[in-house]
Design a protein around this motif. Structure first.
Motif, PDB file in Angstrom:
ATOM      1  N   VAL A 184      14.101   5.157 -14.150  1.00  0.00           N
ATOM      2  CA  VAL A 184      13.013   5.791 -13.393  1.00  0.00           C
ATOM      3  C   VAL A 184      12.706   5.073 -12.083  1.00  0.00           C
ATOM      4  CG1 VAL A 184      11.969   6.770 -15.459  1.00  0.00           C
ATOM      5  CG2 VAL A 184      11.173   4.542 -14.626  1.00  0.00           C
ATOM      6  N   LEU A 185      13.228   3.871 -11.897  1.00  0.00           N
ATOM      7  CA  LEU A 185      13.064   3.173 -10.629  1.00  0.00           C
ATOM      8  C   LEU A 185      13.961   3.791  -9.554  1.00  0.00           C
ATOM      9  CD1 LEU A 185      12.961  -0.665 -11.380  1.00  0.00           C
ATOM     10  CD2 LEU A 185      11.250   0.633 -10.099  1.00  0.00           C
ATOM     11  N   LYS A 186      13.444   3.847  -8.332  1.00  0.00           N
ATOM     12  CA  LYS A 186      14.271   4.263  -7.207  1.00  0.00           C
ATOM     13  C   LYS A 186      15.283   3.154  -6.899  1.00  0.00           C
ATOM     14  CE  LYS A 186      10.513   6.913  -5.052  1.00  0.00           C
ATOM     15  NZ  LYS A 186       9.598   6.997  -3.876  1.00  0.00           N
ATOM     16  N   PRO A 187      16.422   3.475  -6.286  1.00  0.00           N
ATOM     17  CA  PRO A 187      17.371   2.429  -5.901  1.00  0.00           C
ATOM     18  C   PRO A 187      16.676   1.367  -5.040  1.00  0.00           C
ATOM     19  CG  PRO A 187      18.387   4.583  -5.677  1.00  0.00           C
ATOM     20  CD  PRO A 187      16.922   4.824  -5.981  1.00  0.00           C
ATOM     21  N   GLY A 188      16.886   0.127  -5.388  1.00  0.00           N
ATOM     22  CA  GLY A 188      16.236  -0.966  -4.677  1.00  0.00           C
ATOM     23  C   GLY A 188      14.838  -1.272  -5.183  1.00  0.00           C
ATOM     24  N   GLY A 189      14.387  -0.513  -6.200  1.00  0.00           N
ATOM     25  CA  GLY A 189      13.041  -0.706  -6.740  1.00  0.00           C
ATOM     26  C   GLY A 189      12.906  -1.986  -7.548  1.00  0.00           C
ATOM     27  N   ALA A 240       9.446 -12.250 -15.297  1.00  0.00           N
ATOM     28  CA  ALA A 240      10.733 -11.901 -14.689  1.00  0.00           C
ATOM     29  C   ALA A 240      10.497 -10.841 -13.622  1.00  0.00           C
ATOM     30  CB  ALA A 240      11.710 -11.382 -15.741  1.00  0.00           C
ATOM     31  N   ILE A 241      11.065 -11.082 -12.461  1.00  0.00           N
ATOM     32  CA  ILE A 241      11.032 -10.117 -11.357  1.00  0.00           C
ATOM     33  C   ILE A 241      12.463  -9.637 -11.148  1.00  0.00           C
ATOM     34  CG2 ILE A 241      10.425  -9.684  -8.965  1.00  0.00           C
ATOM     35  CD1 ILE A 241       8.039 -10.396 -10.769  1.00  0.00           C
ATOM     36  N   CYS A 242      12.677  -8.355 -11.399  1.00  0.00           N
ATOM     37  CA  CYS A 242      14.034  -7.803 -11.401  1.00  0.00           C
ATOM     38  C   CYS A 242      14.183  -6.702 -10.351  1.00  0.00           C
ATOM     39  CB  CYS A 242      14.366  -7.227 -12.773  1.00  0.00           C
ATOM     40  SG  CYS A 242      14.127  -8.374 -14.139  1.00  0.00           S
ATOM     41  N   ARG A 243      15.396  -6.513  -9.855  1.00  0.00           N
ATOM     42  CA  ARG A 243      15.664  -5.513  -8.833  1.00  0.00           C
ATOM     43  C   ARG A 243      16.754  -4.542  -9.294  1.00  0.00           C
ATOM     44  NH1 ARG A 243      12.477  -4.695  -4.537  1.00  0.00           N
ATOM     45  NH2 ARG A 243      12.319  -6.982  -4.404  1.00  0.00           N
ATOM     46  N   LYS A 244      16.487  -3.273  -9.084  1.00  0.00           N
ATOM     47  CA  LYS A 244      17.538  -2.260  -9.298  1.00  0.00           C
ATOM     48  C   LYS A 244      18.416  -2.246  -8.062  1.00  0.00           C
ATOM     49  CE  LYS A 244      18.220   2.684 -10.229  1.00  0.00           C
ATOM     50  NZ  LYS A 244      17.555   3.948 -10.657  1.00  0.00           N
ATOM     51  N   PRO A 245      19.722  -2.240  -8.235  1.00  0.00           N
ATOM     52  CA  PRO A 245      20.594  -2.247  -7.056  1.00  0.00           C
ATOM     53  C   PRO A 245      20.302  -1.085  -6.119  1.00  0.00           C
ATOM     54  CG  PRO A 245      21.866  -2.623  -9.064  1.00  0.00           C
ATOM     55  CD  PRO A 245      20.481  -2.226  -9.487  1.00  0.00           C
ATOM     56  N   ALA A 246      20.374  -1.344  -4.809  1.00  0.00           N
ATOM     57  CA  ALA A 246      20.259  -0.273  -3.839  1.00  0.00           C
ATOM     58  C   ALA A 246      21.510   0.591  -3.905  1.00  0.00           C
ATOM     59  CB  ALA A 246      20.083  -0.861  -2.431  1.00  0.00           C
ATOM     60  N   LEU A 247      21.464   1.752  -3.328  1.00  0.00           N
ATOM     61  CA  LEU A 247      22.604   2.681  -3.430  1.00  0.00           C
ATOM     62  C   LEU A 247      23.907   2.058  -2.950  1.00  0.00           C
ATOM     63  CD1 LEU A 247      20.978   6.060  -2.326  1.00  0.00           C
ATOM     64  CD2 LEU A 247      21.800   5.428  -4.596  1.00  0.00           C
ATOM     65  N   SER A 248      23.827   1.281  -1.870  1.00  0.00           N
ATOM     66  CA  SER A 248      25.036   0.668  -1.324  1.00  0.00           C
ATOM     67  C   SER A 248      25.607  -0.407  -2.232  1.00  0.00           C
ATOM     68  CB  SER A 248      24.737   0.056   0.058  1.00  0.00           C
ATOM     69  OG  SER A 248      23.729  -0.945  -0.064  1.00  0.00           O
ATOM     70  N   GLU A 249      24.745  -0.883  -3.200  1.00  0.00           N
ATOM     71  CA  GLU A 249      25.180  -1.957  -4.086  1.00  0.00           C
ATOM     72  C   GLU A 249      25.667  -1.414  -5.424  1.00  0.00           C
ATOM     73  OE1 GLU A 249      21.878  -4.546  -4.537  1.00  0.00           O
ATOM     74  OE2 GLU A 249      21.542  -4.798  -2.403  1.00  0.00           O
ATOM     75  N   SER A 250      25.348  -0.159  -5.724  1.00  0.00           N
ATOM     76  CA  SER A 250      25.650   0.382  -7.035  1.00  0.00           C
ATOM     77  C   SER A 250      27.042   0.948  -7.114  1.00  0.00           C
ATOM     78  CB  SER A 250      24.626   1.470  -7.373  1.00  0.00           C
ATOM     79  OG  SER A 250      24.635   2.471  -6.396  1.00  0.00           O
ATOM     80  N   ASP A 286       8.652   3.509  -7.044  1.00  0.00           N
ATOM     81  CA  ASP A 286       9.020   2.380  -6.182  1.00  0.00           C
ATOM     82  C   ASP A 286       9.011   1.069  -6.966  1.00  0.00           C
ATOM     83  OD1 ASP A 286       9.056   3.897  -3.640  1.00  0.00           O
ATOM     84  OD2 ASP A 286       6.899   4.091  -4.013  1.00  0.00           O
ATOM     85  N   ALA A 287       8.146   1.018  -7.969  1.00  0.00           N
ATOM     86  CA  ALA A 287       8.013  -0.208  -8.754  1.00  0.00           C
ATOM     87  C   ALA A 287       7.516   0.136 -10.160  1.00  0.00           C
ATOM     88  CB  ALA A 287       7.037  -1.175  -8.080  1.00  0.00           C
ATOM     89  N   VAL A 288       7.878  -0.714 -11.102  1.00  0.00           N
ATOM     90  CA  VAL A 288       7.426  -0.583 -12.487  1.00  0.00           C
ATOM     91  C   VAL A 288       7.028  -1.968 -12.980  1.00  0.00           C
ATOM     92  CG1 VAL A 288       8.036   0.052 -14.848  1.00  0.00           C
ATOM     93  CG2 VAL A 288       9.014   1.342 -12.933  1.00  0.00           C
ATOM     94  N   PRO A 346       0.805  -1.219   0.000  1.00  0.00           N
ATOM     95  CA  PRO A 346       0.000   0.000   0.000  1.00  0.00           C
ATOM     96  C   PRO A 346       0.843   1.277   0.000  1.00  0.00           C
ATOM     97  CG  PRO A 346      -0.957  -1.598   1.489  1.00  0.00           C
ATOM     98  CD  PRO A 346       0.359  -2.180   1.043  1.00  0.00           C
ATOM     99  N   GLY A 347       0.433   2.217  -0.828  1.00  0.00           N
ATOM    100  CA  GLY A 347       1.096   3.517  -0.865  1.00  0.00           C
ATOM    101  C   GLY A 347       2.247   3.615  -1.839  1.00  0.00           C
ATOM    102  N   MET A 348       2.680   2.510  -2.408  1.00  0.00           N
ATOM    103  CA  MET A 348       3.782   2.556  -3.371  1.00  0.00           C
ATOM    104  C   MET A 348       3.394   3.368  -4.607  1.00  0.00           C
ATOM    105  SD  MET A 348       5.591  -1.186  -3.681  1.00  0.00           S
ATOM    106  CE  MET A 348       6.951  -1.674  -2.623  1.00  0.00           C
ATOM    107  N   GLN A 349       4.387   4.045  -5.187  1.00  0.00           N
ATOM    108  CA  GLN A 349       4.201   4.757  -6.440  1.00  0.00           C
ATOM    109  C   GLN A 349       4.665   3.840  -7.569  1.00  0.00           C
ATOM    110  OE1 GLN A 349       2.665   7.804  -6.480  1.00  0.00           O
ATOM    111  NE2 GLN A 349       2.469   7.411  -4.275  1.00  0.00           N
ATOM    112  N   VAL A 350       3.744   3.464  -8.460  1.00  0.00           N
ATOM    113  CA  VAL A 350       3.997   2.418  -9.447  1.00  0.00           C
ATOM    114  C   VAL A 350       3.738   2.950 -10.854  1.00  0.00           C
ATOM    115  CG1 VAL A 350       3.368   0.084 -10.189  1.00  0.00           C
ATOM    116  CG2 VAL A 350       3.297   0.679  -7.752  1.00  0.00           C
TER     117      VAL A 350
END
Length: 350
Positions: free
Chosen positions: A190-195, A340-350, A166-168, A94-98
């Motif tokens: 356009v995805l946020k880090p970790g999105g 396919a479910i994919c993840r954008k690296p979080a800031l600490s991972e990029s 947050d998600a696409v 709930p509340g995610m921007q998609v």
């Protein structure tokens, strides 16, 4: 000669020109034809959907996609479950921007917004579909939760800015892109880090072989009947996701599940295979008699000026589509549901 512009956003000339992007004999298709469609992907896709959208809504539903079926499951219930499954796999909360990339007339966006209580922006480059999406969404009372924007999915970061969602997700839409790397790369931006990015992709399976003429003709028939510039093998989708920087957390071709009722059964037009009484009408519309009735009506409506010129030809291409998709499903050379479910690296991972 200028194109007639309808108040609902459709353009007559691009509907009329749609079938001209292919050779009449698919066996004579060459690389030049292929490249022309890829370079003109906006005209190809818009010409198709200007002519096909109302036919989709009449013959299918407001959710323009396939789905798996359980024995006895209603057609519309299966469509909704397919959308819920993607939402659940993505972990929408709930509340995610998609962002919905290639939203059609907004059927999946409305269903997922209700199911996951998220806020969704549906992106579409077709004025006709956007108008209909907004109308249906207002009628559903979801206009404060689901909105729509016109735009090119190859230029997402220009329109929305980087790190905006947050998600696409994309449901059987990014196959229309000129390249998967291009559209997946824009989704990554356009995805946020970790999105998270979730997709049901149309692909030729890895058993498809472009060097086999019959395989190549099947791919062209699917393209022609569905407004697709170029069909590509599944492995290229996977490679493109990784190339642009995604981490694939889960992937599966859902068409490979051993379902008793195949995903393509509504296209076969056999009412004896309908899973519920109401679905008999849905399946009948894809039978020879159903097609005869609907396409005769389309022809007369076009003659009377109630539909753009070329709509009948687009409707005829849908017949080609149905036959090709059934054949692709039966031979396992095509899938409309590579998940396919994919993840954008979080800031600490990029």
């Amino acid at each position: 000669m200028t194109s007639t512009q309808y108040s609902d956003g459709r353009q007559e000339k691009r509907v009329e020109n749609y079938t001209k992007f292919w050779q009449k004999d698919f066996g004579k298709e060459g690389e030049t034809d292929n490249q022309n469609r890829v370079e003109s992907y906006t005209d190809v896709v818009n010409g198709y959907y200007d002519g096909a959208t109302e036919l989709y809504e009449y013959g299918w539903a407001q959710s323009f996609h396939f789905s798996r079926f359980y024995k006895g499951e209603a057609f519309v219930a299966s469509l909704a479950r397919h959308e819920h499954y993607l939402s659940a796999q993505m972990g929408l909360r709930p509340g995610m921007q998609v962002l919905d990339v290639g939203c059609g007339v907004g059927g999946p966006a409305r269903e997922i917004a209700r199911f996951a209580d998220v806020n969704i922006v549906g992106l579409n480059n077709n004025d006709f579909q956007i108008q209909r999406a907004r109308k249906y969404t207002k009628k559903a009372g979801l206009e404060n939760q689901v909105s729509f924007a016109k735009g090119d999915f190859m230029k997402l970061s220009e329109q929305f800015g980087e790190n905006s969602f947050d998600a696409v997700y994309a449901i059987e839409a990014t196959v229309h892109a000129p390249t998967w790397e291009g559209v997946y790369g824009e989704i990554m931006k356009v995805l946020k880090p970790g999105g998270v990015f979730g997709v049901y992709e149309w692909c030729m399976t890895d058993t498809w072989d472009a060097s086999i003429p019959a395989h190549k003709e099947l791919a062209h028939a699917i393209e022609f009947g569905n407004g697709i510039p170029e069909m590509r093998p599944l492995k290229q989708a996977r490679e493109a996701m990784v190339k642009v920087g995604f981490s694939i957390e889960h992937e599966e071709d859902l068409a490979e599940r051993p379902d008793e009722v195949p995903w393509y059964y509504p296209l076969e037009g056999d009412i004896w295979k309908a899973q519920t009484a109401w679905d008999c009408f849905t399946v009948w519309r894809m039978s020879w008699s159903g097609k005869l009735v609907s396409h005769t009506a389309i022809k007369f409506m076009e003659i009377l000026g109630l539909l753009p010129k070329g709509t009948y030809d687009v409707g005829e291409s849908l017949k080609v589509a149905a036959d090709a998709l059934v054949k692709g499903g039966q031979t396992k050379l095509f899938t409309p549901m590579y998940l396919a479910i994919c993840r954008k690296p979080a800031l600490s991972e990029s």
